[in-house]
Write an enzyme that holds these catalytic residues in place. Structure first.
Site, PDB file in Angstrom:
ATOM      1  N   ASP A  34     -52.758  -3.209  11.764  1.00  0.00           N
ATOM      2  CA  ASP A  34     -53.214  -1.829  11.854  1.00  0.00           C
ATOM      3  C   ASP A  34     -53.293  -1.236  10.460  1.00  0.00           C
ATOM      4  OD1 ASP A  34     -50.487  -1.816  11.329  1.00  0.00           O
ATOM      5  OD2 ASP A  34     -50.148   0.078  12.352  1.00  0.00           O
ATOM      6  N   HIS A  78     -21.141  -2.837   6.329  1.00  0.00           N
ATOM      7  CA  HIS A  78     -20.632  -1.621   6.973  1.00  0.00           C
ATOM      8  C   HIS A  78     -21.759  -0.795   7.576  1.00  0.00           C
ATOM      9  CE1 HIS A  78     -18.773   2.200   7.806  1.00  0.00           C
ATOM     10  NE2 HIS A  78     -19.820   2.733   7.184  1.00  0.00           N
ATOM     11  N   GLN A  99     -51.279   4.551  16.511  1.00  0.00           N
ATOM     12  CA  GLN A  99     -51.447   5.327  15.289  1.00  0.00           C
ATOM     13  C   GLN A  99     -52.032   6.698  15.646  1.00  0.00           C
ATOM     14  OE1 GLN A  99     -50.358   4.818  12.303  1.00  0.00           O
ATOM     15  NE2 GLN A  99     -49.787   2.653  12.326  1.00  0.00           N
ATOM     16  N   GLY A 135     -46.843   4.667  11.884  1.00  0.00           N
ATOM     17  CA  GLY A 135     -47.402   5.761  11.122  1.00  0.00           C
ATOM     18  C   GLY A 135     -46.583   7.025  11.150  1.00  0.00           C
ATOM     19  N   ASP A 138     -36.192  -0.077  13.627  1.00  0.00           N
ATOM     20  CA  ASP A 138     -35.847  -0.833  12.426  1.00  0.00           C
ATOM     21  C   ASP A 138     -35.970   0.106  11.247  1.00  0.00           C
ATOM     22  OD1 ASP A 138     -38.294  -1.828  10.388  1.00  0.00           O
ATOM     23  OD2 ASP A 138     -38.960  -1.043  12.328  1.00  0.00           O
ATOM     24  N   ASP A 191     -43.376  -7.770  11.705  1.00  0.00           N
ATOM     25  CA  ASP A 191     -44.443  -6.788  11.606  1.00  0.00           C
ATOM     26  C   ASP A 191     -45.705  -7.498  11.143  1.00  0.00           C
ATOM     27  OD1 ASP A 191     -44.250  -7.209   8.884  1.00  0.00           O
ATOM     28  OD2 ASP A 191     -43.252  -5.316   8.465  1.00  0.00           O
ATOM     29  N   SER A 192     -46.805  -6.769  11.067  1.00  0.00           N
ATOM     30  CA  SER A 192     -48.094  -7.411  10.775  1.00  0.00           C
ATOM     31  C   SER A 192     -48.435  -7.436   9.294  1.00  0.00           C
ATOM     32  CB  SER A 192     -49.217  -6.670  11.514  1.00  0.00           C
ATOM     33  OG  SER A 192     -49.369  -5.372  10.959  1.00  0.00           O
ATOM     34  N   GLY A 193     -47.621  -6.770   8.480  1.00  0.00           N
ATOM     35  CA  GLY A 193     -47.967  -6.624   7.078  1.00  0.00           C
ATOM     36  C   GLY A 193     -48.811  -5.399   6.792  1.00  0.00           C
ATOM     37  N   GLY A 194     -49.199  -4.659   7.831  1.00  0.00           N
ATOM     38  CA  GLY A 194     -50.050  -3.490   7.639  1.00  0.00           C
ATOM     39  C   GLY A 194     -49.411  -2.427   6.760  1.00  0.00           C
ATOM     40  N   PHE A 195     -48.116  -2.193   6.955  1.00  0.00           N
ATOM     41  CA  PHE A 195     -47.452  -1.170   6.156  1.00  0.00           C
ATOM     42  C   PHE A 195     -47.362  -1.588   4.689  1.00  0.00           C
ATOM     43  CE2 PHE A 195     -43.723   0.777   4.191  1.00  0.00           C
ATOM     44  CZ  PHE A 195     -44.016   2.120   4.384  1.00  0.00           C
TER      45      PHE A 195
END
Length: 376
Positions: free
Chosen positions: A146, A340, A194, A221, A271, A92-96
């Site tokens: 983003d 599991h 988004q 988002g 994910d 991912d881009s790190g945006g979250f």
């Protein structure tokens, strides 16, 4: 990267496909275990490959940039060599993560200014810098920078945020197209749709993303505070526009029911930290429902975790033994639960794929979704 559709469900938008990357072919729909800091917590690579049967895993740009840093990753020859995973990887881009640091970040036209959660040091993620970091990490699929808006954002904020995300996206593509992969294999850049919970913003964002002609597209988002039905509505709005011949990745989602509902609406990739995080807290997902392994009711239940489960741990260990490990605060409990739950998630999307190909996905989904959501 190449995506080929193998089958479509006759009664819904569900589809099965094959996603070909330089590190292997992925069967979709697919769930991707989250390896935030170059590791899927409590699970080593042999277990991921042989027991979980993972086909692709995630790395996190924000965390890997801070620790161990791009210099170490480049010296190692990229993330694949650093963590010994020889299959496909997505970053991912790190945006979250920047979004989650709401008290320690500031967004400007230039990029996202933030302080490290580790030592408080100041950093700046620009679209260009994020592309450079993801080149250094070396994932097969990389995400554009983003802003992830909260699910309860008002319209004015959501529009302003989308405006910024779209300008950043143009800069991401410009940087991506002017640079080359570092390790001798191809990388694909996915833009992110988004627009919060507003259909007109989501449509606009999806049309803009579709116009980029990317190898695949992401939906971001969602599952950030909005009602579940609103999430499903936004998926439908977006997937009416995103190209059908490219994979669609729903970021950070979710429960087994969320996966099945999104697959029915045409999503291919998922994910979420839920199977590992919840597993470490004693929650076990099974074909018959959800178990809390700390409950006393399991203390003398010597039946397998799941008799016909997807991983060796299901048949090897009893519910009583797993509960004992959690109550005794033994590390093995976290490992067993994580293996599991991940194996169950991979089993679930694998079964969805099988029923899409067989043409009875809708009927199968109707029979299993309540079962896997029931708390036992």
């Amino acid at each position: 990267m190449k995506f080929e559709l193998s089958a479509n469900d006759p009664l819904s938008s569900a589809r099965a496909g094959l996603l070909h990357t330089d590190h292997g072919t992925i069967e979709t729909p697919i769930f991707m275990p989250v390896g935030t800091q170059a590791t899927v917590k409590a699970v080593h690579m042999t277990e991921l490959k042989e027991d979980v049967k993972a086909q692709i895993i995630l790395g996190n740009t924000y965390h890997l940039y801070l620790r161990p840093g791009t210099e170490i990753l480049e010296k190692a020859g990229g993330l694949h060599k650093f963590n010994s995973w020889n299959g496909p990887i997505l970053t991912d881009s790190g945006g979250f993560q920047v979004f989650s640091l709401s008290e320690n970040r500031k967004l400007t036209e230039e990029g996202a200014h933030f302080r490290s959660h580790i030592d408080g040091s100041k950093h700046l993620f620009t679209p260009e810098k994020v592309m450079d970091i993801e080149r250094s990490i070396g994932a097969d699929i990389i995400m554009a920078l983003d802003e992830c808006t909260p699910g309860d954002a008002d319209y004015a904020y959501a529009k302003k945020s989308l405006d910024l995300t779209e300008r950043w996206l143009d800069r991401c593509f410009a940087r991506f197209n002017s640079t080359d992969p570092k390790y001798g294999y191809n990388q694909s850049l996915f833009p992110i749709v988004q627009g919060c919970v507003y259909p007109d913003l989501r449509k606009r964002a999806a049309e803009n993303v579709a116009s980029k002609g990317a190898d695949g597209n992401a939906i971001g988002g969602l599952a950030v505070g909005e009602p579940t039905e609103k999430m499903y509505e936004m998926i439908e709005v977006v997937n009416e526009i995103l190209p059908k011949d490219r994979p669609r990745y729903l970021m950070g989602v979710g429960t087994p029911a969320n996966l099945l509902e999104a697959i029915e609406r045409g999503v291919d990739m998922f994910d979420c930290i839920m199977p590992t995080r919840n597993g470490r807290n004693g929650q076990i997902f099974t074909k018959e429902g959800v178990l809390n392994m700390r409950n006393k009711k399991w203390a003398d239940d010597f039946s397998p975790i799941e008799a016909d489960g997807a991983s060796f741990v299901d048949r090897l260990y009893s519910k009583a033994y797993l509960r004992h490990l959690f109550i005794a605060d033994e590390i093995l409990a976290l490992q067993i639960a994580s293996i599991h739950n991940l194996a169950f998630y991979l089993w679930l999307v694998g079964e969805a794929r099988k029923h899409i190909i067989e043409g009875d996905f809708t009927q199968w989904k109707g029979s299993i979704i309540k079962r896997v959501s029931t708390r036992i």
